[in-house]
Design a protein around this motif. Structure first.
Motif, PDB file in Angstrom:
ATOM      1  N   SER A  37       5.343   4.602 -16.634  1.00  0.00           N
ATOM      2  CA  SER A  37       4.140   4.583 -16.543  1.00  0.00           C
ATOM      3  C   SER A  37       3.557   3.713 -15.789  1.00  0.00           C
ATOM      4  O   SER A  37       2.593   3.508 -15.407  1.00  0.00           O
ATOM      5  CB  SER A  37       3.746   3.971 -17.714  1.00  0.00           C
ATOM      6  OG  SER A  37       4.451   2.653 -17.815  1.00  0.00           O
ATOM      7  N   PHE A  38       4.288   2.670 -15.328  1.00  0.00           N
ATOM      8  CA  PHE A  38       4.309   1.620 -14.010  1.00  0.00           C
ATOM      9  C   PHE A  38       3.645   1.974 -13.076  1.00  0.00           C
ATOM     10  O   PHE A  38       3.153   2.315 -11.933  1.00  0.00           O
ATOM     11  CB  PHE A  38       4.698   0.285 -14.056  1.00  0.00           C
ATOM     12  CG  PHE A  38       4.333  -0.946 -13.647  1.00  0.00           C
ATOM     13  CD1 PHE A  38       2.941  -1.359 -13.675  1.00  0.00           C
ATOM     14  CD2 PHE A  38       4.437  -1.112 -11.843  1.00  0.00           C
ATOM     15  CE1 PHE A  38       2.513  -1.604 -12.420  1.00  0.00           C
ATOM     16  CE2 PHE A  38       4.077  -2.210 -11.304  1.00  0.00           C
ATOM     17  CZ  PHE A  38       3.243  -2.378 -12.256  1.00  0.00           C
ATOM     18  N   GLN A  40       3.306   5.631 -12.772  1.00  0.00           N
ATOM     19  CA  GLN A  40       2.180   6.348 -12.489  1.00  0.00           C
ATOM     20  C   GLN A  40       0.718   4.725 -12.088  1.00  0.00           C
ATOM     21  O   GLN A  40       0.030   5.932 -11.590  1.00  0.00           O
ATOM     22  CB  GLN A  40       2.118   6.722 -13.896  1.00  0.00           C
ATOM     23  CG  GLN A  40       1.103   8.051 -13.773  1.00  0.00           C
ATOM     24  CD  GLN A  40       0.776   8.775 -14.897  1.00  0.00           C
ATOM     25  OE1 GLN A  40       1.099   7.922 -15.996  1.00  0.00           O
ATOM     26  NE2 GLN A  40       1.218  10.305 -14.733  1.00  0.00           N
ATOM     27  N   PHE A  41       0.439   4.214 -12.655  1.00  0.00           N
ATOM     28  CA  PHE A  41      -0.294   3.469 -12.127  1.00  0.00           C
ATOM     29  C   PHE A  41      -0.679   2.911 -11.472  1.00  0.00           C
ATOM     30  O   PHE A  41      -1.927   3.254 -10.087  1.00  0.00           O
ATOM     31  CB  PHE A  41      -0.322   1.586 -13.280  1.00  0.00           C
ATOM     32  CG  PHE A  41      -1.064   0.958 -12.669  1.00  0.00           C
ATOM     33  CD1 PHE A  41      -2.390   0.408 -12.674  1.00  0.00           C
ATOM     34  CD2 PHE A  41      -0.485  -0.359 -11.953  1.00  0.00           C
ATOM     35  CE1 PHE A  41      -3.003  -0.108 -12.496  1.00  0.00           C
ATOM     36  CE2 PHE A  41      -0.965  -1.120 -11.100  1.00  0.00           C
ATOM     37  CZ  PHE A  41      -2.632  -1.203 -12.092  1.00  0.00           C
ATOM     38  N   LEU A  42       1.161   2.852 -10.037  1.00  0.00           N
ATOM     39  CA  LEU A  42       0.563   2.426  -8.684  1.00  0.00           C
ATOM     40  C   LEU A  42       0.450   3.735  -7.493  1.00  0.00           C
ATOM     41  O   LEU A  42      -0.005   3.682  -6.865  1.00  0.00           O
ATOM     42  CB  LEU A  42       1.984   2.461  -8.072  1.00  0.00           C
ATOM     43  CG  LEU A  42       2.716   0.535  -9.143  1.00  0.00           C
ATOM     44  CD1 LEU A  42       4.341   0.610  -8.661  1.00  0.00           C
ATOM     45  CD2 LEU A  42       1.663  -0.065  -8.846  1.00  0.00           C
ATOM     46  N   SER A  43       0.591   5.031  -8.079  1.00  0.00           N
ATOM     47  CA  SER A  43       0.198   6.075  -8.043  1.00  0.00           C
ATOM     48  C   SER A  43      -1.660   5.813  -7.260  1.00  0.00           C
ATOM     49  O   SER A  43      -1.872   6.313  -6.582  1.00  0.00           O
ATOM     50  CB  SER A  43       0.535   7.369  -8.096  1.00  0.00           C
ATOM     51  OG  SER A  43      -0.621   7.432  -9.520  1.00  0.00           O
TER      52      SER A  43
END
Lengths: 108, 235
Positions: A37-38, A40-43
């Motif tokens: 999930s993190f 994905q956030f970083l993307s």
């Protein structure tokens, strides 16, 4: 202006702070995996940071009040964005940006 | 930008961004000299602190007579976004040695970060130490040298802003943002556009009550969070 010694201390202190912030992710992620999930956030981080750095320059901050528009920067952004779409070449984009803002400052 | 990841292409890919470092480096040198720093201090600050926006803040805080800890705190908040950028790039350097990881981390900047994100789209999502290290090194040397020259020119140029040099970085972010949006096939165009519009809104609202040194990191955290949320909800 403070003494040379104080300035040197500030330079080294700030250098340490920026160095640690830069290096920590590389040291930690060498050993650990980030949760999905993190990741994905970083993307989203690249476009958000680039956009935020740009938008920051389009306003003038007045803490506690609405920001006002930085018209020279906003106006110069228009030919710069057009240059981006047409040329897709960073050198051209930056050159058009600098010349646009210089012209705007001379004319206004 | 092609898919090659050699040191030579690293230099070649970085050249277009150098005008940004030269423009803003010169401007920084001139501004810092006008504020009362000498050329040695200017070069030391560019070589050791190495952070465009933070250096302008440091100079203005020195002029204002701020305390050591106030300056350190501002620089910390302003540079906290480096954590997020580092975490985004680090997975692509995982196979390299610890020393190489530290070298890459030490010289990563907003621009070489953005450049490497663009590069990923051309290489099928891989990066190399050689490519990123040469990009970082060229950027670093250009920044240190141009701020030194700016400092030396200092007294000669009364109003550096007249030349529009301070717009160089903004122009670069416009260019890199556009190139990123058209090249990144891992994310839908509409989603990217939505996130950019949300970032504009967050920046505007944030400017009302968030001090400038905190703003970038708050907007980045919130913008990324919104991105995840709308991707899950609508895409």
């Amino acid at each position: 202006m403070p003494s040379f010694k104080f300035i040197l201390l500030v330079i080294i202190g700030c250098g340490l702070v920026t160095w640690i912030l830069r290096v920590i992710p590389f040291v930690l992620l060498k050993k650990f995996e980030l949760p999905r999930s993190f990741v994905q956030f970083l993307s989203f981080v690249p476009i958000v940071i680039m956009a935020a750095l740009w938008f920051n320059g389009l306003f003038v901050q007045h803490l506690g009040h609405l920001p006002t528009i930085n018209f020279p920067n906003l106006l110069a952004s228009i030919p710069t964005a057009i240059a981006a779409v047409i040329s897709k070449n960073l050198l051209v984009i930056v050159a058009v940006g600098i010349v646009s803002l210089a012209l705007i400052r001379i004319l206004i | 930008m092609n898919g090659e990841l050699t040191a030579k292409t690293g230099i070649k890919d970085t050249i277009p961004t150098l005008s940004g470092y030269i423009g803003v480096g010169l401007a920084f040198g001139i501004v810092a000299k006008a504020a009362g720093l000498n050329v040695v201090m200017i070069i030391l600050m560019s070589a050791i602190t190495y952070s465009g926006a933070a250096q302008f803040v440091i100079v203005s805080m020195l002029v204002a007579g701020s305390s050591f800890f106030a300056i350190i705190l501002s620089v910390f908040l302003l540079s906290a976004r480096m954590l997020l950028m580092g975490m985004t790039v680090a997975p692509y350097m995982k196979k390299e040695s610890m020393l190489k990881n530290i070298i890459i981390g030490s010289l990563l900047t907003d621009e070489t970060f953005a450049l490497s994100m663009n590069k990923l789209n051309a290489t099928g999502r891989v990066l190399s130490f050689k490519w990123l290290n040469s990009a970082n090194l060229i950027a670093y040397l250009t920044w240190v040298i141009s701020s030194g020259i700016g400092g030396a020119l200092g007294g000669l140029i009364p109003n550096p802003n007249l030349f529009g040099l301070d717009f160089a970085f903004l122009a670069m972010f416009i260019g890199l943002l556009y190139l990123q949006v058209i090249a990144d096939k891992t994310m839908k165009f509409k989603l990217q556009l939505a996130v950019i519009v949300i970032t504009l809104g967050l920046t505007y609202v944030g400017l009302i009550f968030i001090p400038s040194n905190l703003l970038l990191i708050v907007v980045t955290l919130a913008g990324g969070g919104f991105g995840v949320f709308i991707k899950d909800a609508f895409f």
